[in-house]
Design a protein around this motif. Structure first.
Motif, mmCIF file in Angstrom:
data_model
loop_
_atom_site.group_PDB
_atom_site.id
_atom_site.type_symbol
_atom_site.label_atom_id
_atom_site.label_comp_id
_atom_site.label_asym_id
_atom_site.label_seq_id
_atom_site.Cartn_x
_atom_site.Cartn_y
_atom_site.Cartn_z
ATOM 1 N N VAL A 7 0.837 -1.205 0.000
ATOM 2 C CA VAL A 7 0.000 0.000 0.000
ATOM 3 C C VAL A 7 0.868 1.250 0.000
ATOM 4 C CG1 VAL A 7 -1.640 1.353 1.365
ATOM 5 C CG2 VAL A 7 -2.006 -1.094 1.053
ATOM 6 N N ILE A 8 1.895 1.277 0.847
ATOM 7 C CA ILE A 8 2.778 2.443 0.902
ATOM 8 C C ILE A 8 3.488 2.646 -0.428
ATOM 9 C CG2 ILE A 8 4.860 3.392 1.955
ATOM 10 C CD1 ILE A 8 3.986 2.049 4.577
ATOM 11 N N ALA A 9 4.082 1.564 -0.952
ATOM 12 C CA ALA A 9 4.809 1.668 -2.222
ATOM 13 C C ALA A 9 3.866 2.063 -3.358
ATOM 14 C CB ALA A 9 5.494 0.335 -2.544
ATOM 15 N N GLY A 10 2.694 1.429 -3.386
ATOM 16 C CA GLY A 10 1.748 1.700 -4.458
ATOM 17 C C GLY A 10 1.191 3.108 -4.396
ATOM 18 N N HIS A 11 0.789 3.524 -3.203
ATOM 19 C CA HIS A 11 0.185 4.851 -3.087
ATOM 20 C C HIS A 11 1.241 5.937 -3.218
ATOM 21 C CE1 HIS A 11 -3.776 6.495 -2.493
ATOM 22 N NE2 HIS A 11 -3.300 7.418 -1.685
ATOM 23 N N PHE A 12 2.446 5.676 -2.740
ATOM 24 C CA PHE A 12 3.534 6.639 -2.914
ATOM 25 C C PHE A 12 3.846 6.816 -4.396
ATOM 26 C CE2 PHE A 12 8.093 7.759 -3.096
ATOM 27 C CZ PHE A 12 8.064 8.927 -2.364
ATOM 28 N N THR A 13 3.894 5.701 -5.116
ATOM 29 C CA THR A 13 4.110 5.765 -6.564
ATOM 30 C C THR A 13 2.979 6.515 -7.253
ATOM 31 O OG1 THR A 13 5.279 3.630 -6.508
ATOM 32 C CG2 THR A 13 4.495 4.393 -8.655
ATOM 33 N N SER A 14 1.746 6.230 -6.810
ATOM 34 C CA SER A 14 0.582 6.910 -7.376
ATOM 35 C C SER A 14 0.663 8.417 -7.158
ATOM 36 C CB SER A 14 -0.705 6.355 -6.741
ATOM 37 O OG SER A 14 -1.836 7.068 -7.162
ATOM 38 N N GLN A 15 1.059 8.816 -5.964
ATOM 39 C CA GLN A 15 1.163 10.245 -5.667
ATOM 40 C C GLN A 15 2.282 10.900 -6.464
ATOM 41 O OE1 GLN A 15 -1.364 11.375 -4.506
ATOM 42 N NE2 GLN A 15 -1.661 11.236 -2.324
ATOM 43 N N LYS B 59 -1.618 12.522 3.586
ATOM 44 C CA LYS B 59 -2.839 12.098 4.268
ATOM 45 C C LYS B 59 -3.567 11.026 3.471
ATOM 46 C CE LYS B 59 -6.960 14.017 6.486
ATOM 47 N NZ LYS B 59 -7.744 15.258 6.728
ATOM 48 N N ASP B 60 -3.523 11.132 2.139
ATOM 49 C CA ASP B 60 -4.157 10.120 1.299
ATOM 50 C C ASP B 60 -3.506 8.758 1.487
ATOM 51 O OD1 ASP B 60 -5.957 11.915 0.294
ATOM 52 O OD2 ASP B 60 -4.876 12.282 -1.574
ATOM 53 N N ILE B 61 -2.183 8.753 1.611
ATOM 54 C CA ILE B 61 -1.475 7.485 1.841
ATOM 55 C C ILE B 61 -1.875 6.901 3.197
ATOM 56 C CG2 ILE B 61 0.792 6.410 2.187
ATOM 57 C CD1 ILE B 61 1.957 8.431 0.242
ATOM 58 N N ILE B 62 -1.923 7.753 4.218
ATOM 59 C CA ILE B 62 -2.318 7.304 5.558
ATOM 60 C C ILE B 62 -3.738 6.753 5.531
ATOM 61 C CG2 ILE B 62 -2.820 8.069 7.913
ATOM 62 C CD1 ILE B 62 -0.517 10.068 7.613
ATOM 63 N N THR B 63 -4.646 7.484 4.876
ATOM 64 C CA THR B 63 -6.040 7.043 4.788
ATOM 65 C C THR B 63 -6.143 5.698 4.085
ATOM 66 O OG1 THR B 63 -6.783 9.351 4.706
ATOM 67 C CG2 THR B 63 -8.335 7.678 3.963
ATOM 68 N N ILE C 93 -3.320 -3.148 -10.318
ATOM 69 C CA ILE C 93 -4.467 -2.715 -11.130
ATOM 70 C C ILE C 93 -4.619 -1.197 -11.074
ATOM 71 C CG2 ILE C 93 -6.989 -2.741 -11.254
ATOM 72 C CD1 ILE C 93 -6.852 -5.699 -10.396
ATOM 73 N N ASP C 94 -4.563 -0.644 -9.879
ATOM 74 C CA ASP C 94 -4.717 0.802 -9.720
ATOM 75 C C ASP C 94 -3.617 1.572 -10.447
ATOM 76 O OD1 ASP C 94 -7.035 0.666 -8.222
ATOM 77 O OD2 ASP C 94 -6.002 0.673 -6.294
ATOM 78 N N LEU C 95 -2.374 1.107 -10.308
ATOM 79 C CA LEU C 95 -1.256 1.825 -10.925
ATOM 80 C C LEU C 95 -1.299 1.739 -12.445
ATOM 81 C CD1 LEU C 95 1.767 1.005 -8.570
ATOM 82 C CD2 LEU C 95 0.548 3.173 -8.808
ATOM 83 N N LEU C 96 -1.595 0.559 -12.987
ATOM 84 C CA LEU C 96 -1.649 0.415 -14.450
ATOM 85 C C LEU C 96 -2.733 1.301 -15.051
ATOM 86 C CD1 LEU C 96 -1.147 -3.446 -14.992
ATOM 87 C CD2 LEU C 96 0.415 -1.596 -15.638
ATOM 88 N N SER C 97 -3.906 1.300 -14.425
ATOM 89 C CA SER C 97 -4.994 2.135 -14.942
ATOM 90 C C SER C 97 -4.654 3.615 -14.820
ATOM 91 C CB SER C 97 -6.303 1.815 -14.213
ATOM 92 O OG SER C 97 -6.176 2.014 -12.815
ATOM 93 N N GLN C 98 -3.996 3.989 -13.717
ATOM 94 C CA GLN C 98 -3.608 5.390 -13.534
ATOM 95 C C GLN C 98 -2.576 5.817 -14.572
ATOM 96 O OE1 GLN C 98 -1.697 6.271 -9.802
ATOM 97 N NE2 GLN C 98 -1.730 8.479 -10.122
ATOM 98 N N ILE C 99 -1.578 4.978 -14.796
ATOM 99 C CA ILE C 99 -0.507 5.305 -15.746
ATOM 100 C C ILE C 99 -1.069 5.501 -17.150
ATOM 101 C CG2 ILE C 99 1.522 4.370 -16.926
ATOM 102 C CD1 ILE C 99 2.282 3.066 -14.220
ATOM 103 N N ILE C 100 -1.941 4.596 -17.588
ATOM 104 C CA ILE C 100 -2.520 4.709 -18.926
ATOM 105 C C ILE C 100 -3.367 5.975 -19.044
ATOM 106 C CG2 ILE C 100 -4.153 3.639 -20.548
ATOM 107 C CD1 ILE C 100 -3.140 0.919 -19.507
ATOM 108 N N GLY C 101 -4.152 6.256 -18.011
ATOM 109 C CA GLY C 101 -4.960 7.469 -18.028
ATOM 110 C C GLY C 101 -4.111 8.730 -18.069
#
Length: 448
Positions: free
Chosen positions: A16-24, A270-274, A161-169
């Motif tokens: 979650v940390i790695a994924g959400h940090f990457t997302s941010q 805060k989003d990562i914490i949430t 799934i979340d990261l791939l969809s985000q990257i393409i978008g």
């Protein structure tokens, strides 16, 4: 916590940390590029569309995730297929209501009921809202098994799934914005991301194919537990999207776009914490309650202290260095986002109270969370208009930053009254605010 639960929680937490940090980081990187290609007005309009769609989602939330994580039937086929069917019905309801709202905004604009100086009076808003509403239908067909992954603390596939969809978008947004320089980059990029995510949830091997099902017992269980989630979500919308909803009628699209940048930066951590609390710590607390209830208090404070350490330090650091951060990242059109970021960073002090909310849910007490959010909503909608009247946008930002701190004190009161409370453990990380402020000042002086 049993050893296996600790291991699963640690493994999921890392994902979650790695994924959400990457997302941010992806959001920040694309935001830095897009703010140079698009004008602030476009971000203000999209912020309003996002707020409206988020509001409709929360107004129709029956707590499918919380039900599946908490219920003893959370892995039964009939229960899951019934939840999927409810999810789809909800998606179509959101779509139809969004269309009705877009038409109402169009008519209001035609009859001169909305000021053209505000976000609500923007001529493009109705059409953009109508098109973005399609994403609600797309998302409603997501496989219900992504919620089961949450229950089992199997986060790796969900993060992918979340990261791939985000990257393409995001790639689509950047390409469109580069060539066309218009708001449709944000609109179509978001819809494409939702479509890719839906397809990935069904093509990756995360569970059996979903089927339409209507199990009356499952429906009863979902709506019985979900009625409090529903109320809490309504209040949650009024609270979490209330800043944009109110500001949309008070300030220009350009200023709302600047505020959106500050809000994004202030809430990145805060989003990562949430995400960690809802995706990892809520299942941990629920499973601890089922298997080792005597360990609940110690488990709660072990988690809480880690959250407070990060949040308190970050609040002090960003408060000291906010203007310097914005000056480095953005051009002069967004300079007001600097002081906004400094004020909004104080809301991080209340981040740990979000764990109490998940504890209430794990104990089957969603009405306490509803009460908690209701008090905040009442405070926010009374205080923000008054502060805006006297101090303008500065007063509004102060009101927005203060209600999470109110939440902290309210959650402490409810924990003490109904469950357990240790003042020393609640306050032990407070000195990190001062340490963060000191280091933030050093960094700001170096940057400036």
């Amino acid at each position: 916590m049993t050893r296996s639960l600790k291991q699963r929680a640690a493994h999921s937490g890392k994902w979650v940390i790695a994924g959400h940090f990457t997302s941010q980081l992806l959001r920040l990187g694309s935001n830095l590029v897009l703010t140079r290609l698009l004008v602030p007005e476009m971000f203000g309009v999209m912020a309003m569309v996002t707020a409206i769609m988020g509001g409709l989602a929360m107004f129709s939330d029956v707590g499918l995730l919380q039900n599946i994580v908490q219920s003893k039937r959370g892995e039964e086929k009939d229960y899951l297929n019934t939840a999927w069917t409810i999810q789809i019905i909800r998606g179509f309801v959101i779509f139809l209501i969004a269309l009705a709202l877009s038409y109402g905004l169009y008519l209001s604009g035609q009859y001169g009921l909305l000021s053209s100086d505000t976000v609500y009076g923007n001529v493009d808003l109705p059409l953009i809202l109508a098109i973005v509403s399609i994403s609600a239908i797309i998302a409603s067909f997501n496989s219900i098994h992504i919620l089961v992954l949450n229950r089992k603390l199997m986060m790796s596939k969900l993060i992918i799934i979340d990261l791939l969809s985000q990257i393409i978008g995001l790639i689509f947004m950047l390409i469109w914005a580069w060539f066309h320089r218009d708001i449709w980059a944000l609109v179509f990029g978001g819809i494409l991301g939702a479509l890719v995510k839906m397809l990935l949830t069904h093509t990756l091997n995360i569970g059996e194919p979903c089927k339409f099902r209507w199990d009356k017992d499952a429906v009863g269980d979902i709506f019985h537990f979900g009625k409090w989630i529903f109320l809490s979500s309504i209040f949650g919308f009024l609270l979490n999207q209330g800043d944009r909803i109110l500001l949309g009628g008070l300030i220009s699209p350009e200023m709302l776009g600047v505020y959106t940048v500050a809000f994004f930066l202030a809430n990145a951590l805060k989003d990562i914490i949430t995400k960690l609390i809802s995706s990892v710590f809520y299942p941990v607390l629920s499973e601890t309650l089922r298997n080792s209830p005597e360990n609940l208090e110690s488990t709660y404070y072990k988690i809480r202290n880690k959250i407070d350490a990060i949040a308190f330090f970050s609040a002090g650091f960003i408060f000291a260095s906010g203007e310097a951060i914005v000056s480095i990242l953005y051009d002069s059109r967004y300079q007001d986002a600097g002081w906004m970021l400094q004020v909004l960073s104080l809301s991080l002090i209340g981040a740990g109270s979000l764990l109490a909310s998940q504890y209430f849910l794990s104990r089957g007490k969603p009405k306490l969370e509803t009460l908690l959010v209701f008090v905040q909503v009442t405070y926010f909608y009374l205080v923000m208009p008054v502060l805006f009247y006297f101090y303008g946008i500065t007063g509004s930002v102060i009101a927005i930053a203060s209600y999470p701190i109110l939440r902290l004190f309210l959650s402490m009161f409810l924990m003490k009254k109904f469950f357990f409370f240790n003042l020393n453990k609640e306050l032990i990380m407070l000195p990190l605010i001062a340490i963060g402020f000191w280091i933030g000042n050093i960094v700001a002086n170096i940057i400036i």
